[in-house]
Motif scaffolding. Structure first.
Motif, mmCIF file in Angstrom:
data_model
loop_
_atom_site.group_PDB
_atom_site.id
_atom_site.type_symbol
_atom_site.label_atom_id
_atom_site.label_comp_id
_atom_site.label_asym_id
_atom_site.label_seq_id
_atom_site.Cartn_x
_atom_site.Cartn_y
_atom_site.Cartn_z
ATOM 1 N N GLY A 1 40.466 34.953 37.485
ATOM 2 C CA GLY A 1 39.183 35.551 37.824
ATOM 3 C C GLY A 1 39.186 36.214 39.172
ATOM 4 N N ASN A 2 39.790 35.564 40.146
ATOM 5 C CA ASN A 2 39.789 36.094 41.513
ATOM 6 C C ASN A 2 40.473 37.444 41.629
ATOM 7 O OD1 ASN A 2 38.331 34.175 42.959
ATOM 8 N ND2 ASN A 2 40.102 32.837 43.193
ATOM 9 N N LEU A 3 41.543 37.632 40.878
ATOM 10 C CA LEU A 3 42.337 38.854 41.031
ATOM 11 C C LEU A 3 41.922 39.959 40.058
ATOM 12 C CD1 LEU A 3 44.581 39.033 43.159
ATOM 13 C CD2 LEU A 3 46.251 38.864 41.322
ATOM 14 N N ARG A 4 41.015 39.658 39.138
ATOM 15 C CA ARG A 4 40.678 40.650 38.112
ATOM 16 C C ARG A 4 40.139 41.961 38.695
ATOM 17 N NH1 ARG A 4 36.502 41.808 34.023
ATOM 18 N NH2 ARG A 4 37.614 42.650 32.206
ATOM 19 N N PRO A 5 39.243 41.951 39.702
ATOM 20 C CA PRO A 5 38.801 43.244 40.240
ATOM 21 C C PRO A 5 39.954 44.089 40.777
ATOM 22 C CG PRO A 5 37.315 41.507 40.938
ATOM 23 C CD PRO A 5 38.482 40.820 40.287
ATOM 24 N N LEU A 6 40.913 43.455 41.445
ATOM 25 C CA LEU A 6 42.067 44.202 41.953
ATOM 26 C C LEU A 6 42.882 44.765 40.791
ATOM 27 C CD1 LEU A 6 44.485 43.044 44.773
ATOM 28 C CD2 LEU A 6 45.371 43.979 42.648
ATOM 29 N N LEU A 7 43.112 43.948 39.768
ATOM 30 C CA LEU A 7 43.928 44.396 38.641
ATOM 31 C C LEU A 7 43.188 45.400 37.772
ATOM 32 C CD1 LEU A 7 45.602 40.994 37.729
ATOM 33 C CD2 LEU A 7 46.651 42.952 38.877
ATOM 34 N N GLN A 8 41.861 45.312 37.704
ATOM 35 C CA GLN A 8 41.085 46.329 37.004
ATOM 36 C C GLN A 8 41.291 47.698 37.645
ATOM 37 O OE1 GLN A 8 40.093 45.081 33.975
ATOM 38 N NE2 GLN A 8 37.926 45.571 34.278
ATOM 39 N N ARG A 9 41.385 47.690 38.958
ATOM 40 C CA ARG A 9 41.513 48.945 39.702
ATOM 41 C C ARG A 9 42.973 49.435 39.747
ATOM 42 N NH1 ARG A 9 38.621 52.366 43.716
ATOM 43 N NH2 ARG A 9 36.786 51.196 43.034
ATOM 44 N N HIS A 10 43.928 48.514 39.975
ATOM 45 C CA HIS A 10 45.303 48.937 40.270
ATOM 46 C C HIS A 10 46.383 48.274 39.417
ATOM 47 C CE1 HIS A 10 43.789 51.024 43.776
ATOM 48 N NE2 HIS A 10 43.279 49.901 44.266
ATOM 49 N N GLY A 11 46.014 47.352 38.531
ATOM 50 C CA GLY A 11 47.019 46.562 37.830
ATOM 51 C C GLY A 11 47.956 47.338 36.942
ATOM 52 N N LEU A 12 47.546 48.503 36.458
ATOM 53 C CA LEU A 12 48.402 49.312 35.584
ATOM 54 C C LEU A 12 49.082 50.445 36.334
ATOM 55 C CD1 LEU A 12 46.089 49.489 32.446
ATOM 56 C CD2 LEU A 12 47.857 47.803 33.000
ATOM 57 N N ASP A 13 48.929 50.465 37.651
ATOM 58 C CA ASP A 13 49.516 51.549 38.447
ATOM 59 C C ASP A 13 50.992 51.268 38.696
ATOM 60 O OD1 ASP A 13 50.243 53.327 40.651
ATOM 61 O OD2 ASP A 13 48.094 53.701 40.795
ATOM 62 N N PRO A 14 51.875 52.182 38.282
ATOM 63 C CA PRO A 14 53.319 51.941 38.459
ATOM 64 C C PRO A 14 53.755 51.903 39.926
ATOM 65 C CG PRO A 14 52.922 54.188 37.710
ATOM 66 C CD PRO A 14 51.614 53.471 37.607
ATOM 67 N N GLY A 15 52.901 52.357 40.836
ATOM 68 C CA GLY A 15 53.269 52.338 42.249
ATOM 69 C C GLY A 15 53.080 50.999 42.921
#
Length: 468
Positions: free
Chosen positions: A336-350
């Motif tokens: 839950g804590n990291l979901r906002p970060l991963l929603q924004r950047h989790g699929l970014d290959p960089g």
């Protein structure tokens, strides 16, 4: 009668002879590979100055929290060991104190590492004890006077190819620059950007640090955009000096996605000194998310080391100061804590995001499932209280069935104890060999696959994950 200092050549391998033979073969294939240490806390000045180590107590005891906390639990006053603000004690007497309590280290990771160091570096044959304390102290002291035991010589002897330090964002990195320009030193020592105290309004001297940062950048202290630009500029400074990662030692990996106006309002209250605890949590959580965005843009690997209650004993903190060996693990939750970060950047290959934990339950419950889906997420190696033999094997079992071997970071020694680096990496290589050998014997993977994986774990994965 003294007790022999045991350093079994088959240590940490499975007891079953056939499995042990497989583990030994896998270990031999990687035992001589260079050490890659992309996260640690050795001061770069140690290698720049290349001064002799002062004495056995300073080297093995005073700054080793694994050792001092166990001695404290047995009733030894930390001040006797020269910890924190206390005046340095008599080093010979400090060494005697460890020797007299050596039995406390039986079965611990610190006991294992110290045994490795004493046997392989100083050729000690007997365990430290009240009877052997003075003789072993004299033996070690004599070796430390030898130029072959200076930091640079040991760096080469240990086979260290890469060593990362941990550095304040406002460090000018002149020591790193000098090491890089010194033709007599051929090692690779990388700075690591550690911005916690500039992102968390509850941190000691947060306002003073931000004032220094924004003054350096030439922007007003209450200008949120200028503050962000200053942080990015310091990251660029680190990258120019060889940095490959930014490390975040947060109490919880909480992230929240806020707009510039809302985040800016929290920031202005923070630098004015009137932000409450709830606001500080929101601001810090938003800054952790924004750090991920900066990593997407500039390429710094983002590591998160959460879940520690710092300075747990107020009495010890008040008397001896911070970082004196009483940090205690907390429950850590990532999903839950990291979901906002991963929603924004989790699929970014960089983005390369390496997640650590001192909460064992987080590995199988959250970290491995996250790394098994998000291409940006990697599983950090067992850290701190978990970087011990049985815990490492539990870690392997906990994460491999969900995420395989390829989603790991490679071993991280995370140490200030320079002489323990080879002992820690050797331990990890033996344990990974033991785990793979069991899979081979159980018919779960072919021998050739195990031979490939052990090299990946030791060498290929840390280069890939930390962009070395």
């Amino acid at each position: 009668m003294s007790t022999p200092l045991l350093l079994d050549p088959d240590r940490l391998f499975p007891a079953d002879p056939a499995t042990r033979a497989i583990a030994g073969g896998l270990y031999e294939s990687v035992a001589g590979l260079p050490i890659l240490s992309p996260h640690g806390h050795v001061a770069p000045s140690l290698l720049m100055d290349d001064e002799p180590f002062s004495d056995p107590a300073e080297l093995f005891i005073t700054h080793d929290h694994y050792v001092t906390r166990l001695l404290h639990s047995a009733g030894v006053d930390l001040a006797r060991l020269g910890v924190g603000r206390s005046a340095p004690g008599d080093p010979r007497q400090t060494w005697r104190t460890l020797a007299e309590h050596w039995q406390l280290l039986a079965g611990t990771a610190s006991g294992y590492w110290l045994t490795h160091e004493l046997a392989t570096l100083f050729d000690l044959r007997d365990e430290p004890s009240a009877e052997t304390a003075d003789a072993s102290y004299d033996t070690i002291s004599a070796r430390l006077a030898d130029p072959a035991y200076r930091p640079r010589a040991l760096f080469e002897r240990f086979g260290i190819e890469v060593l990362a330090t941990t550095d304040d964002p406002m460090d000018d990195l002149s020591v790193h620059a000098a090491l890089g320009a010194d033709p007599s030193f051929t090692g690779r020592v990388l700075p690591t950007f550690r911005p916690d105290a500039y992102l968390d309004p509850t941190a000691t001297d947060f306002i003073a640090r931000v004032l220094r940062l924004t003054e350096w950048h030439g922007t007003a202290a209450d200008d949120f955009a200028g503050y962000l630009a200053a942080l990015e500029a310091r990251r660029a400074h680190f990258i120019a000096h060889g940095a490959v990662s930014a490390d975040h030692g947060v109490s919880e990996p909480y992230t929240v996605d806020l707009g510039d106006d809302e985040a800016g309002a929290l920031y202005r209250r923070a630098v004015a000194g009137n932000l409450d605890a709830a606001g500080a949590r929101e601001f810090t959580g938003n800054m952790l998310l924004r750090m991920a965005g900066m990593s997407v843009r500039d390429g710094l690997v983002m590591t998160i080391h959460p879940g520690v209650h710092r300075n747990h004993s107020s009495a010890v903190f008040d008397r001896l100061g911070p970082d004196t060996g009483h940090d205690i693990p907390l429950t850590t939750t990532y999903t839950g804590n990291l979901r906002p970060l991963l929603q924004r950047h989790g699929l970014d290959p960089g983005l390369h995001l390496v997640l650590f934990s001192v909460d064992e339950t987080a590995y199988s419950r959250e970290i491995a499932p996250l790394a098994g889906f998000y291409p940006s997420v990697f599983i950090g190696a067992p850290w701190w209280f978990l970087d011990a033999p049985d815990a490492v094997l539990r870690f392997r079992a906990a994460v491999t069935e969900t995420a395989g071997f390829s989603r790991g970071s490679g071993f991280i020694d995370d140490t200030r104890a320079f002489l323990s680096i080879p002992a820690r990496h050797d331990m990890a290589r033996r344990l990974d060999s033991a785990f793979l050998a069991r899979l081979v014997r159980e018919g779960r993977i072919p021998q050739k696959t195990a031979e490939r994986i052990i090299v990946e774990l030791v060498d290929i994965l840390p280069r890939r994950v930390f962009k070395l």
